[in-house]
Design an enzyme around this catalytic site. Sequence first.
Site, PDB file in Angstrom:
ATOM      1  N   SER A   1      34.869  17.170   6.428  1.00  0.00           N
ATOM      2  CA  SER A   1      34.544  16.817   5.046  1.00  0.00           C
ATOM      3  C   SER A   1      35.354  15.595   4.684  1.00  0.00           C
ATOM      4  CB  SER A   1      34.906  17.990   4.126  1.00  0.00           C
ATOM      5  OG  SER A   1      34.930  17.605   2.765  1.00  0.00           O
TER       6      SER A   1
ATOM      7  N   TYR B   1      39.975  25.033   0.463  1.00  0.00           N
ATOM      8  CA  TYR B   1      38.954  24.251   1.151  1.00  0.00           C
ATOM      9  C   TYR B   1      39.568  22.993   1.758  1.00  0.00           C
ATOM     10  CZ  TYR B   1      34.468  21.903   1.977  1.00  0.00           C
ATOM     11  OH  TYR B   1      33.390  21.282   2.561  1.00  0.00           O
TER      12      TYR B   1
END
Length: 215
Positions: free
Chosen positions: A165, A178
Site C-alpha cells: 500500500s 493497517y
Amino acid sequence: MALDQSPEEIAQHEKELDQFKMAQYSLTGKVAVITGGNTGLGQGYAVAMAEAGADIFIPTYGKDEWDNTRRLIEKRGRKVEFMDVNLTEPGITDKVVAEAIEKMGHIDILVNNAGMIRRNPLLESKDKDWDQVIAINLTAVYHMSLSASKAFAKQKHGKIINIGSMLSFQGGKFIPSYTASKHGVAGLTKAFASEMGAYNVQVNAIAPGYIKTAN
C-alpha cells in the site's frame, strides 16, 4: 505510429500491440492462488490473470461473490476453484496450498491479497482491532508465503506477489494497525526475496493507491 494513419490503421495497430502484450505476459498453463480473490481488487487480479491464461484458486473468508467471480473467470475460458477458509487459523496455510495443488495439479503464483482495515483515532485504538488486522494483513501473508515457498522450492520456480500500500511507506491517520501491517509486508517481501531467489522464486510487492472498494 505514423501521424497520417487512418482510424482503421490505428485500431489495427492497437490490436496488434494488445496481442503482443498478451503474448509477452502470457500465463497460459499457470495456476495462481489469489487470497481474497472474490471481491474488490482481488477479484480484479483474478480476472486479469485469467485473461492472461491462468487458472485460478481462490481462498476466501465466506462465499461472497463466488458465483459472479466464477462467471467472470469461466467466461475467459479458465478454471477456477474456491476454498472457504480463515487464513488466520494456526496451520491452515499448509492445508490451503495442499488443496490448491490437489484441485489444480500444481501452483505457480501466489498473490497475497486478503486483508482488512480498522479505522479509529489513535487515542481510541482497540487491541482487538490491532490483533485482527495484523493477523490477516501480515501474519497470514507470512504463513501463506512460507507454505507456498515450500512447494515452489521443490519445483524450482514460482512467484509471490504481495499487496502492499502507499501506507507501506507513509504514516496514516486513524489506521495504525493497517499502516504497521503494510510496512511489515514490505519487509517480508524483501526478506523472502533475499532467500527464495536461490530457488528461482521471484518475490515482489505492489503498492496500490486509493481505489474505491469495500475497504
